[in-house]
Design a protein around this motif. Structure first.
Motif, PDB file in Angstrom:
ATOM      1  N   ILE A   1     -30.941 -42.321 -30.188  1.00 14.63           N
ATOM      2  CA  ILE A   1     -30.585 -40.993 -29.676  1.00 14.63           C
ATOM      3  C   ILE A   1     -31.831 -40.097 -29.664  1.00 14.63           C
ATOM      4  O   ILE A   1     -32.573 -40.003 -30.636  1.00 14.63           O
ATOM      5  CB  ILE A   1     -29.482 -40.353 -30.539  1.00 14.63           C
ATOM      6  N   GLY A   2     -32.034 -39.437 -28.511  1.00  9.40           N
ATOM      7  CA  GLY A   2     -33.151 -38.513 -28.374  1.00  9.40           C
ATOM      8  C   GLY A   2     -34.428 -39.151 -27.862  1.00  9.40           C
ATOM      9  O   GLY A   2     -35.444 -38.459 -27.695  1.00  9.40           O
TER      10      GLY A   2
ATOM     11  N   ARG B   1     -28.370 -34.194 -13.609  1.00  5.33           N
ATOM     12  CA  ARG B   1     -28.055 -34.011 -15.028  1.00  5.33           C
ATOM     13  C   ARG B   1     -28.462 -35.204 -15.891  1.00  5.33           C
ATOM     14  O   ARG B   1     -28.399 -35.110 -17.105  1.00  5.33           O
ATOM     15  CB  ARG B   1     -26.555 -33.781 -15.189  1.00  5.33           C
ATOM     16  N   GLY B   2     -28.912 -36.286 -15.283  1.00  8.50           N
ATOM     17  CA  GLY B   2     -29.331 -37.436 -16.077  1.00  8.50           C
ATOM     18  C   GLY B   2     -28.826 -38.747 -15.504  1.00  8.50           C
ATOM     19  O   GLY B   2     -28.580 -38.870 -14.302  1.00  8.50           O
ATOM     20  N   TYR B   3     -28.648 -39.712 -16.404  1.00  5.58           N
ATOM     21  CA  TYR B   3     -28.189 -41.047 -15.989  1.00  5.58           C
ATOM     22  C   TYR B   3     -27.074 -41.520 -16.917  1.00  5.58           C
ATOM     23  O   TYR B   3     -26.988 -41.122 -18.097  1.00  5.58           O
ATOM     24  CB  TYR B   3     -29.337 -42.065 -16.059  1.00  5.58           C
ATOM     25  N   ARG B   4     -26.219 -42.346 -16.397  1.00  4.93           N
ATOM     26  CA  ARG B   4     -25.258 -43.084 -17.208  1.00  4.93           C
ATOM     27  C   ARG B   4     -25.241 -44.531 -16.700  1.00  4.93           C
ATOM     28  O   ARG B   4     -25.592 -44.795 -15.536  1.00  4.93           O
ATOM     29  CB  ARG B   4     -23.854 -42.489 -17.141  1.00  4.93           C
TER      30      ARG B   4
ATOM     31  N   PHE C   1     -34.314 -38.106 -19.293  1.00  4.26           N
ATOM     32  CA  PHE C   1     -34.142 -39.560 -19.504  1.00  4.26           C
ATOM     33  C   PHE C   1     -34.083 -39.944 -20.983  1.00  4.26           C
ATOM     34  O   PHE C   1     -34.430 -41.066 -21.346  1.00  4.26           O
ATOM     35  CB  PHE C   1     -35.244 -40.353 -18.792  1.00  4.26           C
ATOM     36  N   ARG C   2     -33.625 -38.996 -21.814  1.00  9.51           N
ATOM     37  CA  ARG C   2     -33.447 -39.285 -23.237  1.00  9.51           C
ATOM     38  C   ARG C   2     -31.976 -39.579 -23.508  1.00  9.51           C
ATOM     39  O   ARG C   2     -31.084 -38.918 -22.975  1.00  9.51           O
ATOM     40  CB  ARG C   2     -33.921 -38.111 -24.103  1.00  9.51           C
ATOM     41  N   PHE C   3     -31.737 -40.600 -24.406  1.00 13.14           N
ATOM     42  CA  PHE C   3     -30.368 -40.993 -24.711  1.00 13.14           C
ATOM     43  C   PHE C   3     -29.636 -39.850 -25.425  1.00 13.14           C
ATOM     44  O   PHE C   3     -30.162 -39.256 -26.389  1.00 13.14           O
ATOM     45  CB  PHE C   3     -30.343 -42.239 -25.598  1.00 13.14           C
ATOM     46  N   THR C   4     -28.425 -39.572 -24.945  1.00  9.11           N
ATOM     47  CA  THR C   4     -27.581 -38.556 -25.578  1.00  9.11           C
ATOM     48  C   THR C   4     -26.362 -39.176 -26.248  1.00  9.11           C
ATOM     49  O   THR C   4     -25.775 -38.572 -27.152  1.00  9.11           O
ATOM     50  CB  THR C   4     -27.114 -37.525 -24.544  1.00  9.11           C
ATOM     51  N   MET C   5     -25.942 -40.374 -25.815  1.00 11.26           N
ATOM     52  CA  MET C   5     -24.819 -41.065 -26.456  1.00 11.26           C
ATOM     53  C   MET C   5     -24.831 -42.539 -26.082  1.00 11.26           C
ATOM     54  O   MET C   5     -25.353 -42.916 -25.028  1.00 11.26           O
ATOM     55  CB  MET C   5     -23.465 -40.443 -26.084  1.00 11.26           C
TER      56      MET C   5
ATOM     57  N   ARG D   1     -36.137 -44.743 -22.902  1.00 12.02           N
ATOM     58  CA  ARG D   1     -36.089 -46.193 -23.050  1.00 12.02           C
ATOM     59  C   ARG D   1     -37.481 -46.761 -23.324  1.00 12.02           C
ATOM     60  O   ARG D   1     -37.643 -47.729 -24.067  1.00 12.02           O
ATOM     61  CB  ARG D   1     -35.471 -46.820 -21.804  1.00 12.02           C
ATOM     62  N   TRP D   2     -38.538 -46.167 -22.715  1.00 12.96           N
ATOM     63  CA  TRP D   2     -39.887 -46.710 -22.905  1.00 12.96           C
ATOM     64  C   TRP D   2     -40.501 -46.324 -24.248  1.00 12.96           C
ATOM     65  O   TRP D   2     -41.583 -46.769 -24.586  1.00 12.96           O
ATOM     66  CB  TRP D   2     -40.811 -46.275 -21.761  1.00 12.96           C
ATOM     67  N   GLU D   3     -39.793 -45.464 -25.013  1.00 12.35           N
ATOM     68  CA  GLU D   3     -40.264 -45.152 -26.369  1.00 12.35           C
ATOM     69  C   GLU D   3     -39.691 -46.125 -27.408  1.00 12.35           C
ATOM     70  O   GLU D   3     -40.075 -46.072 -28.577  1.00 12.35           O
ATOM     71  CB  GLU D   3     -39.859 -43.720 -26.744  1.00 12.35           C
ATOM     72  N   LEU D   4     -38.795 -46.980 -26.962  1.00 14.12           N
ATOM     73  CA  LEU D   4     -38.207 -47.971 -27.859  1.00 14.12           C
ATOM     74  C   LEU D   4     -39.017 -49.267 -27.790  1.00 14.12           C
ATOM     75  O   LEU D   4     -39.611 -49.573 -26.753  1.00 14.12           O
ATOM     76  CB  LEU D   4     -36.756 -48.244 -27.464  1.00 14.12           C
ATOM     77  N   PRO D   5     -39.053 -50.025 -28.884  1.00 17.41           N
ATOM     78  CA  PRO D   5     -39.844 -51.270 -28.879  1.00 17.41           C
ATOM     79  C   PRO D   5     -39.265 -52.308 -27.925  1.00 17.41           C
ATOM     80  O   PRO D   5     -38.074 -52.618 -27.972  1.00 17.41           O
ATOM     81  CB  PRO D   5     -39.770 -51.755 -30.330  1.00 17.41           C
TER      82      PRO D   5
END
Length: 749
Positions: free
Chosen positions: A366-367, A428-431, A345-349, A370-374
């Motif tokens: 990137i990297g 493989r993740g989310y888009r 669940f980490r942003f790749t692009m 979402r919950w690690e962002l303010p």
């Protein structure tokens, strides 16, 4: 005090003229040296006036005696000065009342048109007999301070005009008008940089009414400057402001005929910059020849930066709005930006749309999850539920994400996503897509103005999200008083700084939302260093989309609490002193002539407290007629001469009409300007002392008469003389008005 007064000059006066100050009779030796020392040590100018308020003497360093003597014999209002903090009528009434004055400010325009500002302080003078002889005092130049205040006001007014303007044109016209009216320029023009054409082109202007100025502005619309040509072109090329005293005599002026035809002479041209780049040039013109004003040239950098930032931002907003409008017209259903995450669940692009919104901050996304962002609106419980959905590889829609952009503006995005699986069915993740759902651009600008007003406020302003109970914004005053940075506050809740539970606050906030009421509060904030800051606040609610925001305006009351405590202690000490003494305590308000007595006024004089007259007249009328004139004159003499203490012994009437001997003492209370405003004193009953003194006096007199009578009785053979002395002795001893001696006649029947 005019700028031309720089040396001492004293006209000769007749010896019998009582208005001549005492120093006039002294020679130029000791008196002149003393006044010169005062002026040099204080940095001020010393002056004297006679009883008609005309200058009789002045001492100022630098100018000639002729310049100083030009004011001798004149009153202050005859010097062409303009009072700033009052009128001449008010000032003359104060002088006629023989009152001291301080910080009386005046403005003087010299022959060259330059402004000068002065501040004077003076006190009345009296001779040894108490006769008013005039005034003496000091004056100092405050031109530099006044000029700084004018320019600071100009900066603030320009900032306010820019903030309140709805467009670039309105902002430019408002700023040009503000500068023209504040600094007395006839007109101002703004030329913008046209990068494609490589020239400065007319953009906006303002001028005073008049056909010549209208024609001047109209012809300026057709002008275009290239770097290095004309004053505007030279400022564009150098990046530095230029001041020309008279453009009619300056070869650097291009299209000189247009300016001369309009009657222009003085010119001031300066660059308008934004982000290190010049975006235009402002030019101001005057019909008068004007010498350079260094203070204005320094302050203009701030004004130019304010205009530049606003113009650049507005232009960028217009470009962005046009781009967004075209984008919406092409694909109304498309997303604002596109994103992808890996299996952790980490942003790749992220798409270019988000790059344009976040700029360099895009790389910080990137990297990260979402919950690690303010965020401002998501609680830990919200993130737990969202993670559970992702771990179940379920799609989600319309997840709202609140954040503050770099300008402190609230941004709200709606996020939707679905899981990605490879050909083997492995996760493989989310888009997904993100869409900006922030309220209209106009409400965003209102929030920016609110931010500016918040930071300029001396009060503490805090914004709390009702759902999360987190701070979503605070002003600079809060950060300064409590010691936290704004970033630290955005990670805190109300519980972190208040001695109140979250439940109690939630109950109060919900009541405010339900009733629309405003609530007050008095408590203490916990500062970062562990100290406590007492405050008073007002709280109200404000809707923001689907959420509620609590707006708290708080005021630091430490100083007020200290003043209240000092006043309380002072009152306690005064009350204790009043109760402990047998004296009659009184407090006389010199402005209203009201007088207050303590309870001993009733005990000592027998006057009913409720019936006591509260004016000074009651004191005057209570004084024995034989003492009244002396006592009243004495107390007013002390007050009028600026004395501090007064005392006297006199007789004061009791309620039954008898008189009591009293010793009365008083102290004069002065205000910050040195004026007598109150007098507080104590009246002691000294009747017992007076009676004792009289008994001692009478005993001594009787003893003397007895001794003299005894000596005379033994030495004298004259019976008549002896009887006469006996009558005198009896009269004195018995305080008799009449005494007779009867001779016994033994033969009488």
């Amino acid at each position: 005090m005019p700028a031309r007064m720089r040396q001492s000059a004293r006209p000769r006066q007749k010896a019998h003229d009582r208005t001549v100050p005492k120093q006039a009779s002294e020679g130029p030796g000791e008196s002149e040296a003393r006044f010169r020392a005062i002026a040099e040590l204080s940095g001020d100018w010393y002056w004297e006036q006679d009883a008609n308020h005309r200058f009789t003497w002045a001492f100022v360093r630098g100018d000639s005696a002729e310049a100083v003597s030009s004011i001798i014999g004149k009153t202050r209002w005859e010097l062409g000065e303009e009072p700033l903090n009052g009128t001449w009528e008010e000032h003359r009434r104060l002088l006629d009342a023989r009152q001291p004055f301080s910080e009386f400010q005046v403005r003087l325009v010299d022959e060259s048109g330059a402004e000068h500002f002065f501040s004077s302080t003076g006190v009345p003078t009296f001779d040894s007999e108490g006769v008013f002889t005039g005034y003496r005092g000091l004056a100092r130049r405050i031109t530099r301070r006044k000029r700084a205040e004018q320019l600071l006001w100009l900066e603030h007014t320009v900032a306010r005009s820019v903030t309140e303007a709805g467009s670039v044109a309105a902002a430019l016209k408002a700023v040009i008008r503000t500068v023209c009216e504040a600094e007395d320029w006839e007109c101002g023009r703004f030329f913008r940089v046209d990068d494609e054409a490589g020239a400065l082109r007319f953009a906006e202007a303002w001028s005073k009414p008049g056909p010549q100025l209208d024609l001047y502005i109209e012809r300026s619309r057709k002008l275009a400057y290239i770097p290095g040509v004309g004053l505007a072109g030279k400022v564009w090329q150098s990046g530095e402001p230029m001041w020309v005293a008279d453009i009619a005599r300056d070869a650097r002026v291009w299209q000189q005929a247009i300016a001369i035809e309009a009657g222009m002479h003085g010119a001031f041209v300066f660059p308008v910059n934004s982000g290190g780049k010049m975006i235009g040039v402002l030019a101001f013109n005057s019909s008068e020849i004007r010498e350079p004003d260094e203070h204005l040239m320094q302050a203009i950098h701030v004004i130019g930066a304010q205009i530049g930032q606003f113009v650049q931002r507005k232009q960028a907003e217009e470009v962005l709005r046009e781009s967004e409008e075209r984008f919406r017209n092409l694909t109304e259903l498309s997303s604002d930006w596109y994103w992808e995450q890996d299996e952790t669940f980490r942003f790749t692009m992220v798409s270019d749309n988000l790059h344009r919104r976040l700029g360099p901050l895009t790389q910080s996304v990137i990297g990260k999850t979402r919950w690690e962002l303010p965020t401002l609106n998501m609680t830990e419980a919200d993130w737990t539920a969202h993670r559970a959905l992702l771990q179940a590889h379920q799609p989600f829609r319309d997840l709202q994400w609140h954040r503050l952009d770099n300008a402190g503006k609230l941004q709200i995005a709606s996020i939707s996503g679905k899981p990605i699986f490879d050909s083997d069915g492995r996760f493989r993740g989310y888009r997904g897509i993100g869409r900006d759902i922030t309220e209209s651009k106009q409400s965003g600008e209102a929030l920016l103005r609110f931010r500016a007003s918040m930071d300029m406020s001396d009060d503490m302003i805090l914004l709390v999200d009702r759902k999360t109970m987190r701070f979503i914004d605070v002003n600079e005053t809060v950060c300064r008083n409590l010691g936290y940075s704004r970033e630290e506050f955005l990670a805190m809740t109300t519980e972190d700084i208040l001695p109140i539970t979250r439940k109690e606050l939630e109950t109060a906030y919900d009541e405010m939302i339900a009733t629309g009421s405003t609530q007050g509060m008095r408590s203490e904030y916990r500062c970062k260093d562990g100290s406590k800051l007492p405050f008073e606040s007002r709280r109200r609610v404000m809707r923001s989309g689907d959420s509620w925001i609590i707006v708290v305006t708080a005021r630091d009351i430490r100083e007020r609490i200290a003043q209240e405590e000092a006043l309380r202690k002072s009152n306690e000490r005064f009350d204790m002193a009043v109760r402990a003494t047998n004296d009659v305590i009184w407090d006389w308000d010199l402005a209203t002539d009201e007088i207050w007595w303590n309870e001993n006024f009733t005990k000592v004089f027998g006057n009913p407290r409720d019936a006591a007259d509260r004016t000074i007249k009651s004191w005057y009328e209570g004084i024995h007629p034989d003492d009244q004139g002396r006592v009243i004159a004495g107390v007013h003499r002390v007050i009028g001469a600026g004395g501090e203490y007064w005392s006297d012994e006199y007789r004061f009437r009791r309620h039954d009409g008898s008189f009591v001997h009293v010793l009365d003492r008083g102290q004069v209370i002065l205000d910050g300007a040195g004026r007598a405003v109150r007098m507080i004193g104590a009246m002691a009953d000294i009747s017992s002392r007076k009676q004792a003194e009289e008994r001692i006096h009478n005993q001594a007199l009787r003893q003397r008469l007895i001794a003299e009578f005894g000596q005379q009785a033994f030495a004298s053979s004259d019976v008549e003389d002896v009887l006469s002395r006996a009558v005198e002795l009896v009269t004195v001893a018995l305080k008799a008005d009449y005494c007779s001696v009867l001779e016994f006649d033994e033969s009488a029947k």
